[in-house]
Design a protein around this motif. Structure first.
Motif, PDB file in Angstrom:
ATOM      1  N   LYS A   1       0.836  -1.209   0.000  1.00 58.88           N
ATOM      2  CA  LYS A   1       0.000   0.000   0.000  1.00 58.88           C
ATOM      3  C   LYS A   1       0.868   1.257   0.000  1.00 58.88           C
ATOM      4  O   LYS A   1       0.507   2.273  -0.611  1.00 58.88           O
ATOM      5  N   LEU A   2       2.001   1.189   0.686  1.00 59.30           N
ATOM      6  CA  LEU A   2       2.880   2.358   0.801  1.00 59.30           C
ATOM      7  C   LEU A   2       3.731   2.588  -0.445  1.00 59.30           C
ATOM      8  O   LEU A   2       4.062   3.732  -0.776  1.00 59.30           O
ATOM      9  N   GLN A   3       4.088   1.515  -1.116  1.00 62.30           N
ATOM     10  CA  GLN A   3       5.099   1.613  -2.170  1.00 62.30           C
ATOM     11  C   GLN A   3       4.777   2.621  -3.272  1.00 62.30           C
ATOM     12  O   GLN A   3       5.667   3.364  -3.699  1.00 62.30           O
ATOM     13  N   PRO A   4       3.525   2.722  -3.751  1.00 66.46           N
ATOM     14  CA  PRO A   4       3.249   3.714  -4.809  1.00 66.46           C
ATOM     15  C   PRO A   4       3.546   5.151  -4.394  1.00 66.46           C
ATOM     16  O   PRO A   4       3.912   5.979  -5.231  1.00 66.46           O
ATOM     17  N   TYR A   5       3.411   5.449  -3.093  1.00 65.23           N
ATOM     18  CA  TYR A   5       3.605   6.818  -2.632  1.00 65.23           C
ATOM     19  C   TYR A   5       5.081   7.208  -2.555  1.00 65.23           C
ATOM     20  O   TYR A   5       5.407   8.380  -2.423  1.00 65.23           O
ATOM     21  N   LEU A   6       5.963   6.222  -2.641  1.00 68.51           N
ATOM     22  CA  LEU A   6       7.397   6.506  -2.645  1.00 68.51           C
ATOM     23  C   LEU A   6       7.828   7.199  -3.941  1.00 68.51           C
ATOM     24  O   LEU A   6       8.918   7.765  -4.013  1.00 68.51           O
ATOM     25  N   LYS A   7       6.961   7.152  -4.951  1.00 72.05           N
ATOM     26  CA  LYS A   7       7.268   7.775  -6.241  1.00 72.05           C
ATOM     27  C   LYS A   7       6.340   8.950  -6.538  1.00 72.05           C
ATOM     28  O   LYS A   7       6.271   9.417  -7.676  1.00 72.05           O
ATOM     29  N   ASN A   8       5.635   9.420  -5.522  1.00 70.48           N
ATOM     30  CA  ASN A   8       4.700  10.530  -5.736  1.00 70.48           C
ATOM     31  C   ASN A   8       5.424  11.798  -6.155  1.00 70.48           C
ATOM     32  O   ASN A   8       6.582  12.023  -5.794  1.00 70.48           O
ATOM     33  N   ARG A   9       4.754  12.646  -6.897  1.00 73.65           N
ATOM     34  CA  ARG A   9       5.372  13.891  -7.376  1.00 73.65           C
ATOM     35  C   ARG A   9       5.694  14.852  -6.239  1.00 73.65           C
ATOM     36  O   ARG A   9       6.605  15.668  -6.341  1.00 73.65           O
TER      37      ARG A   9
END
Length: 324
Positions: free
Chosen positions: A203-211
């Motif tokens: 769940k957290l992993q996508p937010y590690l690449k947030n703009r």
């Protein structure tokens, strides 16, 4: 998959709170008046608003103050059935005082009667998320505290409802209003404490690449806190190679929080890798050089990334040797 609304929320930091708002109903205003430490009684809001008029404000005008009650100081609801029946309507009220009272009832039910509220949790959480988006500080912070109590009570049982809460907590922990930011960070700590890392990390992993770099930083800190909770065997099962790639990508991130979280995670991974190889039975074909942390990093990462990772872990190792 994150919804378009969630993605839109993530890429926009919340606007500053409105200091004073008028009630949309009735003949009197309900300004939010917080103390210096934002510690005024939310349980007494309706009494202050509806009972006590200020001396110079004229008929029907009231000052309202809000206290944010720690979980351990909350008392049980007086009537479980009544609280459950009125909960959804209270959370969806247009009266911010009623919403705060309902949020505190969610907290009380989560602490004292979590099984009783389980059936309506799917209806409760979207309304908690709605309150997290509320521009009024009192509602927002009470909702943040509610989220923390929900994590503590329901653990993995609310994982399918986590995404909208996670989006808002990352946003709130990244804003400039200090007391809201601090509350959101505590809620994120509660999340990483009570939700299983095997469920939380994806769940957290996508937010590690947030703009938004501040979103990345908060997500990195959550990720770094969650990995050790897997344990040695859990980390090996999840994949040290996957985790080292995640950590190395954060080493060059814009904000120091991201970089520090990455360093902490890399040291954890190095420790697990070396312990697992020290305890593994040796074979004829094994060589210390092939099994080394350095060789592992170079085999899993690009040359530049491997160099950066080894610099971090070697410096830490040298520091331990000097200090011993």
């Amino acid at each position: 998959m994150m919804s378009e609304t969630a993605l839109r929320d993530l890429n926009t930091l919340p606007s500053s709170d409105r200091k004073n708002e008028s009630s949309s109903k009735g003949s009197f205003a309900k300004p939010f008046v917080g103390s210096a430490n934002e510690n005024v009684d939310v349980s007494l809001v309706s009494t202050h608003v509806n009972g006590n008029q200020t001396g110079n404000a004229g008929p029907g005008i009231a000052n309202s103050e809000v206290e944010y009650i720690d979980s351990e100081n909350l008392i049980d609801v007086e009537d479980i059935d009544t609280s459950l029946k009125t909960l959804i309507a209270g959370l969806d009220s247009k009266d911010w005082v009623v919403v705060c009272e309902a949020l505190n009832n969610v907290r009380r039910l989560s602490i004292f009667h979590k099984e009783a509220m389980l059936d309506i949790l799917g209806d409760v959480i979207p309304l908690v998320v709605k309150s997290l988006k509320n521009p009024r500080s009192a509602v927002c912070k009470t909702a943040i505290m509610t989220a923390a109590d929900i994590f503590s009570a329901y653990n993995d049982r609310m994982i399918d409802l986590l995404d909208p809460l996670l989006v808002q907590l990352l946003l709130k922990s990244s804003q400039d209003k200090r007391f809201v930011c601090e509350a959101a960070e505590k809620a994120l700590v509660a999340m990483t404490t009570w939700v299983s890392p095997i469920l939380l990390l994806p769940k957290l992993q996508p937010y590690l690449k947030n703009r938004n770099p501040r979103i990345r930083a908060k997500a990195s800190m959550c990720f770094s806190r969650s990995v050790p909770r897997l344990g040695v065997e859990g980390i090996k099962e999840y994949g040290i190679d996957k985790l080292i790639q995640v950590a190395s990508s954060q080493l060059s991130d814009q904000l120091p929080e991201s970089r520090e979280a990455a360093r902490t995670l890399l040291l954890e991974l190095q420790s697990v890798y070396e312990k697992s190889h020290d305890s593994a039975p040796a074979t004829v074909s094994d060589s210390p050089e092939m099994d080394s942390w350095e060789n592992f990093c170079q085999s899993k990462l690009s040359p530049l990334s491997a160099q950066a990772v080894l610099r971090v872990t070697n410096i830490a190792r040298e520091g331990l040797v000097i200090g011993s």
